[in-house]
Structure formats: structure tokens, C-alpha cells
Design an enzyme around this catalytic site. Structure first.
Site, PDB file in Angstrom:
ATOM      1  CE  LYS A  35      -1.135   1.043   4.012  1.00 35.27           C
ATOM      2  NZ  LYS A  35      -1.420   1.891   5.167  1.00 35.27           N
ATOM      3  CB  THR A  36       3.511   2.416   2.293  1.00 35.52           C
ATOM      4  OG1 THR A  36       2.714   1.978   3.386  1.00 35.52           O
ATOM      5  CG2 THR A  36       4.128   3.749   2.621  1.00 35.52           C
ATOM      6  CG  ASP A 220      -1.542   5.718   4.218  1.00 35.66           C
ATOM      7  OD1 ASP A 220      -2.088   4.739   3.688  1.00 35.66           O
ATOM      8  OD2 ASP A 220      -0.515   5.645   4.911  1.00 35.66           O
ATOM      9  CD  GLU A 221      -3.442   2.941   7.671  1.00 38.49           C
ATOM     10  OE1 GLU A 221      -4.449   2.214   7.491  1.00 38.49           O
ATOM     11  OE2 GLU A 221      -2.371   2.516   8.118  1.00 38.49           O
ATOM     12  CD  GLN A 251      -4.996  -4.049   7.345  1.00 37.81           C
ATOM     13  OE1 GLN A 251      -4.180  -3.842   8.238  1.00 37.81           O
ATOM     14  NE2 GLN A 251      -4.657  -4.073   6.071  1.00 37.81           N
ATOM     15  NE  ARG A 604      -0.859  -6.819  10.885  1.00 40.74           N
ATOM     16  CZ  ARG A 604      -0.860  -6.063   9.793  1.00 40.74           C
ATOM     17  NH1 ARG A 604       0.117  -5.233   9.566  1.00 40.74           N
ATOM     18  NH2 ARG A 604      -1.845  -6.159   8.913  1.00 40.74           N
TER      19      ARG A 604
END
Length: 722
Positions: A35-36, A220-221, A251, A604
Site C-alpha cells: 500500500k505505502t 492514506d488509511e 482493517q 502481521r
DNA sequence: CCCCCCTCCATTTTT
DNA sequence: TGGAGGGGGG
């Protein structure tokens, strides 16, 4: 072009997202899908192809850490150092806007930002001021309410009148709090966003300026964005700007603090031309782990839909350890970690995740016993420490004499004979005059409204602050800080204390001096280094982790693990009532958020995931018996490997129920884990017991009525055959 | 003014 | 069970 070489390394949907020329772009990025990477590459792409000038780019994140990372990675991707990009948090950017347009917003030039601790103090004070000391209404509740209203974009004046007396009181507090903030020239976190939004709405020329400037806005997010943040973005982008949002509805774990996942769905409704790109290829975890994550999250409704996949290997099955109790669970995890370490693995590659902080204690004890180095994420942050906050409060009062929160904090720290009584008198004066505490103190001294001794003490305090102000006027920021520490008496105050704690306090104050020395005052648009530093500190309280730099195992809550990855992940406490937590499991929305939290936890793990639960757990001093978490059952059995000691009783999670055989209170014929019948509530199962004799009570989970605590003496419970 | 004891309470956390 | 905060006593 440098960026073209970089793009080759991206997969096809990633490239598509980077290069999209659609005005509105929604990237649904699964966990570990890069994503980043997409976000930073897109910015670099826009700049290097000349589609946007750095000046025309605004990128918003949620945390300071994410903002720093994004800036750094963009800079690494570009052959030159871009100037003029705005990359920051919602609050950071809003603060920047308020600083630039304080006049238009009718703010004092040197307004300060209130953190939540200061905010709570102010709320408390406001409540006493307007005479609300209802025990049923805690200041925390009022603070929560105020923030909730602000997150929804509502000022006190906009809140609907309600017939409910509770709501009316809250509204009154909100109103008085707003006035108090105004008088003090302080702004809380929610206020930053609210004012930034009002700046757009009430000042069309200013809005137009920014609309002209920022042709490319990236977020973002996006699943964590709340109402006011979305509104702010929408107004800024108007009809003309390009808006890219990246997020993952699966998420979304911050609904409880105002985040609205619905904004993701809303986005493509608000902008029908939206291009939606899914990033589903995962570069982090084994296929086994991804299958488990997909299976769990599949139980949620209303998802936008995504399925993670990988070209990597299947990997090991997921271990599930059925512990006898929480001590056994901790012991097992420590043992597993020890084995990994013996195999040459690094402790930094391992993390134990849990639902609530209280679980960490037992885990710590086991790790200490096994001599395994660990670090806990989640303690106090640097700028939240009492001694540091005290120094900052002096600095704030120097910067802005009307900052009541700061003044209240340190007027008697270190003690200078200004007791509660005196402060109360000053507050009363401030209330009557509608002025700040500082002015009230001046009035009190001048008009001799205080007893002699108190009056002298207050006057000495006023002189102290004024002197500090004069003495430090020409100083560098770090000299100022050092001088405040020495001359305020704080240093002496802590030197007199003894013990390890006091030493740490002194060190932390010195650490603050170092922080001010390293503070970069060369930034653009800095008028006063002191104001700039204080703002930075309020907006970024520093790292949460302990300072230990040794290789150590990480312990943290599932929430704090978001965004991180570890080769070896252990999730402890996989039990009903703990995870999903009992406070969230009654409502479907709550339960689904818990499930997303589980999804976050599972994803994770890179190489190996271990889950554990305890058949019996001591909570709040009571022994409780919870069934294994439903989330374990939601993982397909072939992916799991059950581990259970021979000595442990019970039949395991797969067949439900465990073999509890402990008589709760003799005479009632009730055992833990037993099925019982209640005349009103129907059938249920006994989960926990406490008390003896006449006080004996049990916690029963009923099939239709939820969980209830019943006194055995009164409740007409009858035992059923199981 | 400080310290100790009692009572009350008990997810998750950023800005 | 344990931590925090309030109240009372020294």
C-alpha cells in the site's frame, strides 16, 4: 526517468494505481499488499512526469510516523529533493492552516494546542465552574462527548436540544468548555479539524487559493477517516482536484473512536467516476496464514470484498495451544520463543500480541523467568511524562499567559504554598470577570482579595513567570528550556526526591533540553521557535516504545500492531469475552470490528503464526472460564495444529466446551461450565463464580439474554444434564 | 501539606 | 487482582 525503472518492480494492479489518470481513485489495499509503496510511487510518478509540481501535492496520513516514512520514501524515489509538498497528518496540516490564517479565524496569534491530558483537566475545571458535580457524570464522559461532537463536525451551538437531562448537561459543559478554550487561546485536537473545515466554508478566497494549489490530494488509511476529516477533504478537492484514497475496509479497527469505514463506500457514491483498484497479492505471509485470514474475515458482512493470495509457499500450519490457565499460556509462549532463539532466530523477529494491556503482566513474568529480553509498546510516551509536561507547562505559560491549563498545572508545582483554597478563589475571580486565571491572579494581588500569605505566594508566582519570560527572551530554545528547569525550582524539586524514579525524572528533563537543542527552527514559516516547538510536541508525543535497544521480543496490543510485521507472531488470549471482547461482542458492528482486529493480527505474521487460549483465566481476581474464541473455529481445521499437554483435561476447541469440574458453592449443585436453567432467562452456561455463602454469585451466559451475573441465593437456577 | 488507606473500577489509542 | 483517585488523619 528514475521512476520508470522503479515501476518495473511493481505488479500490474500496483502499476495501474500508480499511473491512473482518473480524477478519483480508490485503492483497496489488502494487508501486506504494498500500500505505502503504491502511494509513494504515485507521488514520485506525478512529480517526475510533470503531471503535478511538488507544490501541488498534498498527502495526508493518520500518524506522524506514517507521514515521516512517506516523505522519506518519496524523497528516496526522486532524483532531486522535492520542495513544497505538503505531507502530514490531518491534525498537522490543519495546524499549519490555522497558523497561516489565524487572523481570518479570529484566533490569537500564539494559540497553543491542548493534548488530551490537558483537555481533561480543562473539562474538569469547567465542570466545577458551572457547578456540575454529579457523580454519575464523569469528566472523562464529558471529554468523550465533546470529542465525539467535534469529530462529527458539530459545535455546541449546533447540537440539537434534547429532552434528556443527561444530554442537556453534556451540551452545557461543551458550551462552557468552548468558551474556556476561547478565553485561554487554546485549541484541542478536534478543534484543529473543525476550524480547518470552517476556514474552507467561511472564507471562499482562501479556499480557492488552496484549491488552485493542490491539484493532487492523496490519503492514506482511508478507512480510519472520520466525518469531519472527510468533509474537509471533499471541500478542498471540490470539482477540480485529483483525489486518491488508499485503504482497507477489513482493517478498520478504530470505529470506536469515530472512524467511519462507511466513507470508503461513500467515496464511490460521491464520485461516480471513481476507479477502484484492488491490491490482493500479498508479499508478507505464507499461503496458510493468508487462507486463515481470508476465512476469518469472510464471516463479516458488507465487505467490499478482497481475497489475499501469494505465489509463496504454503508454510507451517498454525499452532493452537490450549493452555490450562494464563500462567501456563505465558510459560508455553516463553518456551517456544526460547526454542526459536536457540535455533538462531532473532528476538526482533518475534511478537506477542494480545487484546488488552492487562494481559501483558503474566507474559512479562514468564519472559523474565526465561531470561528473554522483551520490550513493551504502549507505555507512557516521552512528552506525556509528568516531569516533562511540567517543564512544558512553564514554557507554555511563558509563550501564552492566558493558557489556563498550563497555569493550573504548575501554579503549585513545585509546592509554593498556593493550595487548593487559593486556586479556587482565583478560579472564582476568573469566572466572575470572564477572564483568564493569569489575569485573575493579578487582580487578586492588586485588590488584596487573598489572605496575606497566599497573596504573597501568588505574587511571587507571577513575578517568577514574568522574570523567566524576560530572562529567556534572547535565549536559544534549548537555553530557555534549561533555564526554566533550573529557575522554576523543578530541578531542585526532583533532586530532593529519592529513588530510581527521581533519577529518571531528572534525566527526562535533561532529555527535553536535548530535544529542544535538536529541534529544527530553520523550517519555513516559523515565527517563534518556542511556539513551534510547543506545537510540535502537542501534535506528536513521541514514540511509544521503551528505549531498550537490545534485540528483544515485542509485546503489544493487536491495535498497536497494525502496520507492522513479524516473521513469528503469537496471539495470546484467544478466548470468548476477551477476544472478541465482551464489551464489543453483543452488537454485530462491535463483533465485526473485533473480527477485523483478528484479521489484522493474523496478517502481521510472515512465516509462522501461533494462537493460544487459556481454559481458565484469572481476571479481576476471579477465576473465569471462557470458551476458545470463535475466531479459532472460523479458521479451517486443516490449517491448524492443536497442541495440548497430556495432563490437561477437556476435549478441545473443536468440539466446544471444556471439562470444568469444580464445584462452585456447595449446596447449590452448580459447577463451572455447567448448563443451567433460569425461569426468565432460559438456558445458559456457567462461566464464572465469585463469593461464598450468602454472597456467592455466578456469571451465566444465556442463549438469548446474553451474560448476566446472578446471586445464587436469589436466582432460581437449576442444573441441567449436559 | 503530605501520606496513607480505602474504595472503586476494569477494551482498544492518535492527534 | 492491582491501579488510580479521593478523603481523612498526622
Amino acid at each position: 526517468m528514475q521512476i520508470l525503472e522503479q515501476l518495473v518492480q511493481l505488479n500490474s494492479p500496483q502499476q495501474q494505481a500508480v499511473k491512473s489518470d482518473r480524477q478519483h481513485l480508490l485503492v483497496l489495499a489488502g494487508a501486506g499488499s504494498g500500500k505505502t509503496r503504491v502511494l509513494t510511487h504515485r507521488i514520485a510518478w506525478l512529480v517526475e512526469t510533470g503531471l503535478a509540481s511538488p507544490n501541488g501535492i498534498l498527502a495526508v496520513t493518520f500518524t506522524n510516523k506514517a507521514a515521516r516514512e512517506m516523505r522519506q520514501r518519496v524523497e528516496e524515489l526522486l532524483p532531486f529533493n522535492p520542495r513544497g509538498m505538503w505531507i502530514g497528518t490531518f491534525h498537522g496540516l490543519a495546524h499549519r492552516l490555522l497558523k497561516a490564517h489565524w487572523k481570518a479565524l479570529k484566533l490569537p496569534e500564539g494559540f497553543q494546542v491542548l493534548d488530551s491530558d490537558d483537555q481533561l483537566r480543562l473539562v474538569k475545571r469547567v465542570m466545577t465552574d458551572i457547578g456540575i458535580n454529579d457523580e454519575t457524570l464523569q469528566p472523562k464522559t464529558a471529554q468523550w462527548y465533546i470529542n465525539e461532537q467535534k469529530d462529527e463536525g458539530r459545535r455546541a451551538a449546533h447540537v440539537m436540544e434534547s429532552s434528556d437531562p443527561f444530554d442537556t448537561t453534556l451540551r452545557k459543559i461543551y458550551l462552557a468548555y468552548e468558551q474556556a478554550c476561547e478565553r485561554s487561546g487554546v485549541v484541542d485536537f478536534g478543534e484543529l479539524l473543525l476550524r480547518a473545515h470552517e476556514l474552507w466554508l467561511n472564507h471562499p478566497p482562501i479556499l480557492e487559493h488552496y484549491q488552485q494549489r493542490f491539484r493532487y490530494v492523496l490519503v492514506d488509511e482511508f478507512q480510519d477517516i472520520n466525518t469531519i476529516q472527510y468533509a474537509w477533504l471533499r471541500v478542498l478537492c471540490g470539482q477540480q482536484s485529483h483525489l486518491t484514497v488508499v485503504g482497507d475496509d477489513d482493517q478498520s479497527i478504530y470505529g470506536w473512536r469515530g472512524a467511519k469505514v462507511e466513507n470508503i463506500q461513500q467515496f464511490s457514491k460521491d464520485y461516480p467516476d471513481t476507479e477502484i483498484i484492488r491490491l490482493e497479492q500479498n508479499y508478507r505471509s505464507t499461503a496458510t496464514i493468508l487462507k486463515a485470514a481470508n476465512a476469518v474475515i469472510d464471516n463479516n458482512s458488507g465487505r467490499l470484498g478482497k481475497e489475499l493470495w501469494t505465489t509463496g509457499e504454503e508454510g507451517d500450519p498454525i499452532d493452537v495451544y490450549a493452555a490450562f490457565n494464563e500462567i501456563d499460556e505465558a510459560r508455553y509462549l516463553a518456551e517456544q520463543i526460547e526454542q526459536l532463539l536457540e535455533q538462531g532466530e532473532n528476538a526482533l523477529d518475534m511478537a506477542i500480541l494480545y487484546r488488552s494491556n492487562a494481559q501483558s503482566r503474566v507474559l512479562e513474568e514468564a519472559l523474565i523467568q526465561a531470561r528473554i529480553p522483551y520490550r513493551i509498546y504502549g507505555g507512557l510516551r516521552f512528552y506525556e511524562r509528568q516531569e516533562v509536561k511540567n517543564v512544558l507547562a512553564y514554557m507554555r505559560l511563558i509563550a501564552n499567559r492566558f493558557d489556563d491549563a498550563a497555569m493550573e498545572r504548575i501554579i503549585n508545582v513545585p509546592t509554593r504554598a498556593i493550595g487548593g483554597k487559593t486556586v479556587e478563589t482565583l478560579r472564582a475571580i476568573a469566572r466572575e470577570q470572564g477572564c483568564a486565571l493569569w489575569q485573575a491572579a493579578g487582580l487578586a494581588v492588586h485588590n488584596k482579595l487573598l489572605p496575606g500569605r497566599a497573596s504573597n505566594a501568588v505574587q511571587a508566582f507571577i513575578e517568577l513567570i514574568d522574570e523567566l519570560n524576560q530572562e529567556t527572551a534572547e535565549m536559544e530554545l534549548h537555553e530557555l528550556t534549561q533555564h526554566v528547569i533550573d529557575a522554576s525550582g523543578l530541578k531542585e524539586h526532583h533532586q530532593k526526591e529519592k529513588g530510581e524514579k527521581a533519577r529518571a525524572r531528572l534525566e527526562n528533563m535533561q532529555e527535553l533540553v536535548s530535544a529542544t537543542r535538536n529541534f529544527n527552527t530553520e523550517q519555513e514559516d516559523v515565527v517563534s521557535p518556542l511556539d513551534a516547538f510547543l506545537a510540535e510536541v502537542s501534535l506528536d508525543a513521541g514514540e511509544r516504545q521503551a528505549d531498550d535497544s537490545k534485540d528483544s521480543v515485542s509485546l503489544m496490543t493487536l491495535h498497536s500492531a497494525k502496520g507492522l510485521e513479524f516473521p513469528y507472531v503469537f496471539i495470546a488470549g484467544m478466548e470468548e469475552s476477551l477476544f472478541p471482547h465482551k464489551m464489543s461482542m453483543d452488537e454485530p458492528t462491535g463483533l465485526e470490528e473485533e473480527r477485523r482486529l483478528c484479521y489484522v493480527g493474523i496478517t502481521r505474521a510472515m512465516r509462522k503464526l501461533t494462537l493460544s487460549y487459556a481454559e481458565s483465566r484469572r481476571m479481576f481476581g476471579n477465576e473465569t472460564f471462557n470458551r476458545p474464541s470463535r475466531f479459532i473455529r472460523e479458521i479451517p481445521a486443516p490449517l491448524l495444529k492443536e497442541i495440548r499437554l497430556k495432563s490437561t483435561l477437556g476435549s478441545g476447541f473443536s468440539s466446544g466446551g471444556s471439562g470444568f469440574k469444580e464445584e462452585v458453592a456447595s449446596g447449590y449443585g452448580i459447577q463451572l461450565g455447567q448448563r443451567v436453567m433460569h425461569p426468565f432467562f432460559g438456558e445458559g452456561i456457567v462461566l464464572a463464580a465469585s463469593g461464598n455463602g450468602a454472597n456467592a454469585s455466578v456469571t451465566v451466559e444465556f442463549e438469548s439474554e446474553g451474560t448476566k451475573e446472578l446471586m445464587l441465593q436469589y436466582a432460581k437456577l437449576s442444573a441441567l444434564e449436559s
